[in-house]
Design a protein around this motif. Structure first.
Motif, PDB file in Angstrom:
ATOM      1  N   LYS A   8       0.326   2.072  14.337  1.00 50.64           N
ATOM      2  CA  LYS A   8      -0.725   3.016  14.726  1.00 50.64           C
ATOM      3  C   LYS A   8      -1.818   3.149  13.665  1.00 50.64           C
ATOM      4  CE  LYS A   8       2.501   5.661  17.487  1.00 50.64           C
ATOM      5  NZ  LYS A   8       3.224   6.917  17.628  1.00 50.64           N
ATOM      6  N   PHE A   9      -1.603   2.562  12.496  1.00 49.69           N
ATOM      7  CA  PHE A   9      -2.571   2.697  11.411  1.00 49.69           C
ATOM      8  C   PHE A   9      -3.698   1.685  11.569  1.00 49.69           C
ATOM      9  CE2 PHE A   9       1.450   4.138   9.362  1.00 49.69           C
ATOM     10  CZ  PHE A   9       1.119   5.471   9.340  1.00 49.69           C
ATOM     11  N   GLU A  10      -4.929   2.183  11.467  1.00 49.84           N
ATOM     12  CA  GLU A  10      -6.095   1.325  11.665  1.00 49.84           C
ATOM     13  C   GLU A  10      -6.693   0.826  10.359  1.00 49.84           C
ATOM     14  OE1 GLU A  10      -8.727   3.610  14.047  1.00 49.84           O
ATOM     15  OE2 GLU A  10      -7.313   3.740  15.705  1.00 49.84           O
ATOM     16  N   SER A  11      -6.527   1.588   9.281  1.00 46.39           N
ATOM     17  CA  SER A  11      -7.088   1.146   8.004  1.00 46.39           C
ATOM     18  C   SER A  11      -6.102   1.424   6.898  1.00 46.39           C
ATOM     19  CB  SER A  11      -8.410   1.868   7.721  1.00 46.39           C
ATOM     20  OG  SER A  11      -8.180   3.085   7.054  1.00 46.39           O
ATOM     21  N   HIS A  12      -6.332   0.829   5.727  1.00 46.28           N
ATOM     22  CA  HIS A  12      -5.410   1.015   4.622  1.00 46.28           C
ATOM     23  C   HIS A  12      -5.575   2.379   3.953  1.00 46.28           C
ATOM     24  CE1 HIS A  12      -8.986  -0.576   2.592  1.00 46.28           C
ATOM     25  NE2 HIS A  12      -8.539   0.021   1.511  1.00 46.28           N
ATOM     26  N   HIS A  13      -6.575   3.154   4.310  1.00 49.92           N
ATOM     27  CA  HIS A  13      -6.749   4.504   3.764  1.00 49.92           C
ATOM     28  C   HIS A  13      -5.922   5.519   4.542  1.00 49.92           C
ATOM     29  CE1 HIS A  13      -9.848   3.207   1.069  1.00 49.92           C
ATOM     30  NE2 HIS A  13     -10.487   2.624   2.080  1.00 49.92           N
ATOM     31  N   TYR A  14      -5.524   5.154   5.717  1.00 50.23           N
ATOM     32  CA  TYR A  14      -4.823   6.072   6.598  1.00 50.23           C
ATOM     33  C   TYR A  14      -3.432   6.477   6.108  1.00 50.23           C
ATOM     34  CZ  TYR A  14      -3.803   8.213  11.090  1.00 50.23           C
ATOM     35  OH  TYR A  14      -3.493   9.087  12.073  1.00 50.23           O
ATOM     36  N   PRO A  15      -2.617   5.577   5.536  1.00 45.91           N
ATOM     37  CA  PRO A  15      -1.266   5.992   5.120  1.00 45.91           C
ATOM     38  C   PRO A  15      -1.244   7.161   4.141  1.00 45.91           C
ATOM     39  CG  PRO A  15      -1.384   3.620   5.169  1.00 45.91           C
ATOM     40  CD  PRO A  15      -2.781   4.135   5.406  1.00 45.91           C
ATOM     41  N   ILE A  16      -2.173   7.228   3.198  1.00 49.09           N
ATOM     42  CA  ILE A  16      -2.163   8.343   2.229  1.00 49.09           C
ATOM     43  C   ILE A  16      -2.514   9.646   2.929  1.00 49.09           C
ATOM     44  CG2 ILE A  16      -4.530   8.002   1.405  1.00 49.09           C
ATOM     45  CD1 ILE A  16      -1.605   9.102  -0.780  1.00 49.09           C
ATOM     46  N   LYS A  17      -3.470   9.623   3.808  1.00 44.10           N
ATOM     47  CA  LYS A  17      -3.868  10.842   4.515  1.00 44.10           C
ATOM     48  C   LYS A  17      -2.741  11.336   5.421  1.00 44.10           C
ATOM     49  CE  LYS A  17      -8.743   9.570   4.559  1.00 44.10           C
ATOM     50  NZ  LYS A  17      -9.861   9.128   5.398  1.00 44.10           N
ATOM     51  N   ILE A  18      -2.175  10.417   6.167  1.00 45.22           N
ATOM     52  CA  ILE A  18      -1.101  10.819   7.070  1.00 45.22           C
ATOM     53  C   ILE A  18       0.148  11.169   6.283  1.00 45.22           C
ATOM     54  CG2 ILE A  18      -0.089   8.571   7.607  1.00 45.22           C
ATOM     55  CD1 ILE A  18      -0.802  11.316  10.151  1.00 45.22           C
ATOM     56  N   GLU A  71       0.831  -1.206   0.000  1.00 45.33           N
ATOM     57  CA  GLU A  71       0.000   0.000   0.000  1.00 45.33           C
ATOM     58  C   GLU A  71       0.867   1.258   0.000  1.00 45.33           C
ATOM     59  OE1 GLU A  71      -3.322   0.295  -0.375  1.00 45.33           O
ATOM     60  OE2 GLU A  71      -3.369  -1.873  -0.629  1.00 45.33           O
ATOM     61  N   LEU A  72       1.953   1.229   0.755  1.00 48.01           N
ATOM     62  CA  LEU A  72       2.861   2.363   0.810  1.00 48.01           C
ATOM     63  C   LEU A  72       3.518   2.589  -0.548  1.00 48.01           C
ATOM     64  CD1 LEU A  72       4.049   4.561   2.604  1.00 48.01           C
ATOM     65  CD2 LEU A  72       5.836   2.961   3.276  1.00 48.01           C
ATOM     66  N   LEU A  73       3.912   1.516  -1.211  1.00 46.44           N
ATOM     67  CA  LEU A  73       4.489   1.637  -2.560  1.00 46.44           C
ATOM     68  C   LEU A  73       3.493   2.221  -3.550  1.00 46.44           C
ATOM     69  CD1 LEU A  73       6.574  -1.639  -2.929  1.00 46.44           C
ATOM     70  CD2 LEU A  73       7.436   0.693  -2.859  1.00 46.44           C
ATOM     71  N   CYS A  74       2.239   1.872  -3.402  1.00 40.58           N
ATOM     72  CA  CYS A  74       1.195   2.353  -4.318  1.00 40.58           C
ATOM     73  C   CYS A  74       0.954   3.858  -4.210  1.00 40.58           C
ATOM     74  CB  CYS A  74      -0.112   1.609  -4.072  1.00 40.58           C
ATOM     75  SG  CYS A  74      -0.064  -0.118  -4.577  1.00 40.58           S
ATOM     76  N   ILE A  75       1.217   4.437  -3.060  1.00 43.87           N
ATOM     77  CA  ILE A  75       0.933   5.866  -2.880  1.00 43.87           C
ATOM     78  C   ILE A  75       2.153   6.751  -3.127  1.00 43.87           C
ATOM     79  CG2 ILE A  75      -0.957   5.424  -1.290  1.00 43.87           C
ATOM     80  CD1 ILE A  75       0.918   6.303   0.999  1.00 43.87           C
ATOM     81  N   LEU A  78      11.600  14.772   0.935  1.00 41.63           N
ATOM     82  CA  LEU A  78      10.437  14.836   1.825  1.00 41.63           C
ATOM     83  C   LEU A  78       9.659  13.527   1.804  1.00 41.63           C
ATOM     84  CD1 LEU A  78       9.007  18.427   1.207  1.00 41.63           C
ATOM     85  CD2 LEU A  78      10.201  17.593   3.231  1.00 41.63           C
ATOM     86  N   VAL A  79       9.498  12.948   0.616  1.00 40.33           N
ATOM     87  CA  VAL A  79       8.771  11.673   0.500  1.00 40.33           C
ATOM     88  C   VAL A  79       9.518  10.574   1.249  1.00 40.33           C
ATOM     89  CG1 VAL A  79       8.024   9.875  -1.126  1.00 40.33           C
ATOM     90  CG2 VAL A  79       7.606  12.281  -1.653  1.00 40.33           C
ATOM     91  N   GLN A  80      10.835  10.553   1.131  1.00 39.81           N
ATOM     92  CA  GLN A  80      11.615   9.533   1.828  1.00 39.81           C
ATOM     93  C   GLN A  80      11.502   9.693   3.344  1.00 39.81           C
ATOM     94  OE1 GLN A  80      13.128   6.855   0.397  1.00 39.81           O
ATOM     95  NE2 GLN A  80      12.039   7.643  -1.376  1.00 39.81           N
ATOM     96  N   GLU A  81      11.576  10.924   3.830  1.00 42.30           N
ATOM     97  CA  GLU A  81      11.406  11.164   5.267  1.00 42.30           C
ATOM     98  C   GLU A  81      10.015  10.731   5.717  1.00 42.30           C
ATOM     99  OE1 GLU A  81      12.860  14.878   7.051  1.00 42.30           O
ATOM    100  OE2 GLU A  81      13.779  15.286   5.092  1.00 42.30           O
ATOM    101  N   THR A  82       9.030  11.005   4.876  1.00 39.30           N
ATOM    102  CA  THR A  82       7.658  10.612   5.182  1.00 39.30           C
ATOM    103  C   THR A  82       7.535   9.094   5.242  1.00 39.30           C
ATOM    104  OG1 THR A  82       6.784  12.612   4.189  1.00 39.30           O
ATOM    105  CG2 THR A  82       5.274  10.754   4.382  1.00 39.30           C
ATOM    106  N   ASN A  83       8.155   8.404   4.295  1.00 42.28           N
ATOM    107  CA  ASN A  83       8.124   6.938   4.304  1.00 42.28           C
ATOM    108  C   ASN A  83       8.700   6.387   5.598  1.00 42.28           C
ATOM    109  OD1 ASN A  83       6.950   6.718   1.775  1.00 42.28           O
ATOM    110  ND2 ASN A  83       8.905   6.642   0.726  1.00 42.28           N
ATOM    111  N   VAL A  84       9.797   6.952   6.032  1.00 41.05           N
ATOM    112  CA  VAL A  84      10.416   6.504   7.281  1.00 41.05           C
ATOM    113  C   VAL A  84       9.450   6.708   8.443  1.00 41.05           C
ATOM    114  CG1 VAL A  84      12.265   7.005   8.944  1.00 41.05           C
ATOM    115  CG2 VAL A  84      12.787   6.850   6.505  1.00 41.05           C
ATOM    116  N   LYS A  85       8.824   7.888   8.503  1.00 39.51           N
ATOM    117  CA  LYS A  85       7.894   8.166   9.601  1.00 39.51           C
ATOM    118  C   LYS A  85       6.691   7.218   9.552  1.00 39.51           C
ATOM    119  CE  LYS A  85       8.887  12.970  10.531  1.00 39.51           C
ATOM    120  NZ  LYS A  85       8.817  13.183  11.964  1.00 39.51           N
ATOM    121  N   ILE A  86       6.180   6.956   8.361  1.00 42.28           N
ATOM    122  CA  ILE A  86       5.033   6.051   8.224  1.00 42.28           C
ATOM    123  C   ILE A  86       5.425   4.642   8.667  1.00 42.28           C
ATOM    124  CG2 ILE A  86       3.521   4.906   6.567  1.00 42.28           C
ATOM    125  CD1 ILE A  86       3.340   7.574   5.057  1.00 42.28           C
ATOM    126  N   LEU A  87       6.591   4.176   8.216  1.00 43.67           N
ATOM    127  CA  LEU A  87       7.024   2.823   8.588  1.00 43.67           C
ATOM    128  C   LEU A  87       7.311   2.709  10.081  1.00 43.67           C
ATOM    129  CD1 LEU A  87       9.257   1.972   5.519  1.00 43.67           C
ATOM    130  CD2 LEU A  87       7.067   0.939   6.127  1.00 43.67           C
TER     131      LEU A  87
END
Length: 170
Positions: free
Chosen positions: A48-58, A9-13, A34-43
């Motif tokens: 903490k993510f409850e649904s698969h829609h959350y990674p794109i929003k966050i 899902e992360l790769l898709c966004i 910025l995207v790379q820093e964001t990926n690190v923070k998301i991973l």
């Protein structure tokens, strides 16, 4: 029940995040950072993510916040910058007042006198990193960072004094 593959899902966004970052920065290289820093923070926060829609929003929120944070740091550095007027008098430690023509070439010449490790430390220090952060980034003890910064400052003072002396002699 549908299984959720977080990495997929992360790769898709990625493309959406990159386009958003480019729209903010107008600089593809900075946007990719910025995207790379964001990926690190998301991973780091994946639990903490409850649904698969959350990674794109966050992801959008992380990119926007990182961008704003960087802008604030730049603004603070610009406010702290001291512009030296060549007509003004400046006093070097223990000496008489002298006229100084500081320009980009002087600074480059002084920095080129430093070894690579010292330049890395100064660069991180200028970026606003703390001793502990520099220590972690360069993988050296914090005490070593402190002593090297002290040594570098002394070396820069001496180098600037030498450059000023050669400039006034010419």
């Amino acid at each position: 029940m549908e299984t959720f593959n977080f990495e997929h899902e992360l790769l898709c966004i990625q493309e959406k995040l990159l386009n958003f970052a480019i729209a903010l920065t107008h600089n593809p290289t900075y946007a990719w950072d910025l995207v790379q820093e964001t990926n690190v923070k998301i991973l780091e926060n994946r639990n903490k993510f409850e649904s698969h829609h959350y990674p794109i929003k966050i992801g959008y929120t992380f990119i926007k916040n990182l961008f704003i944070s960087d802008r604030r740091k730049i603004k603070q550095l610009q406010e702290k910058a001291i512009i030296l007027d060549p007509q003004d008098q400046y006093k070097i430690e223990g000496g008489e007042p002298v006229q100084i023509n500081y320009d980009y070439n002087y600074i480059l010449e002084v920095l080129n006198l430093l070894d690579n490790q010292s330049r890395k430390i100064i660069k991180l220090l200028i970026e606003g990193k703390r001793y502990a952060e520099i220590s972690e980034i360069l993988n050296i003890p914090e005490g070593t960072v402190k002593s090297q910064i002290h040594r570098i400052r002394e070396q820069l003072k001496q180098s600037l004094a030498e450059l000023l002396e050669t400039d006034t002699k010419e």
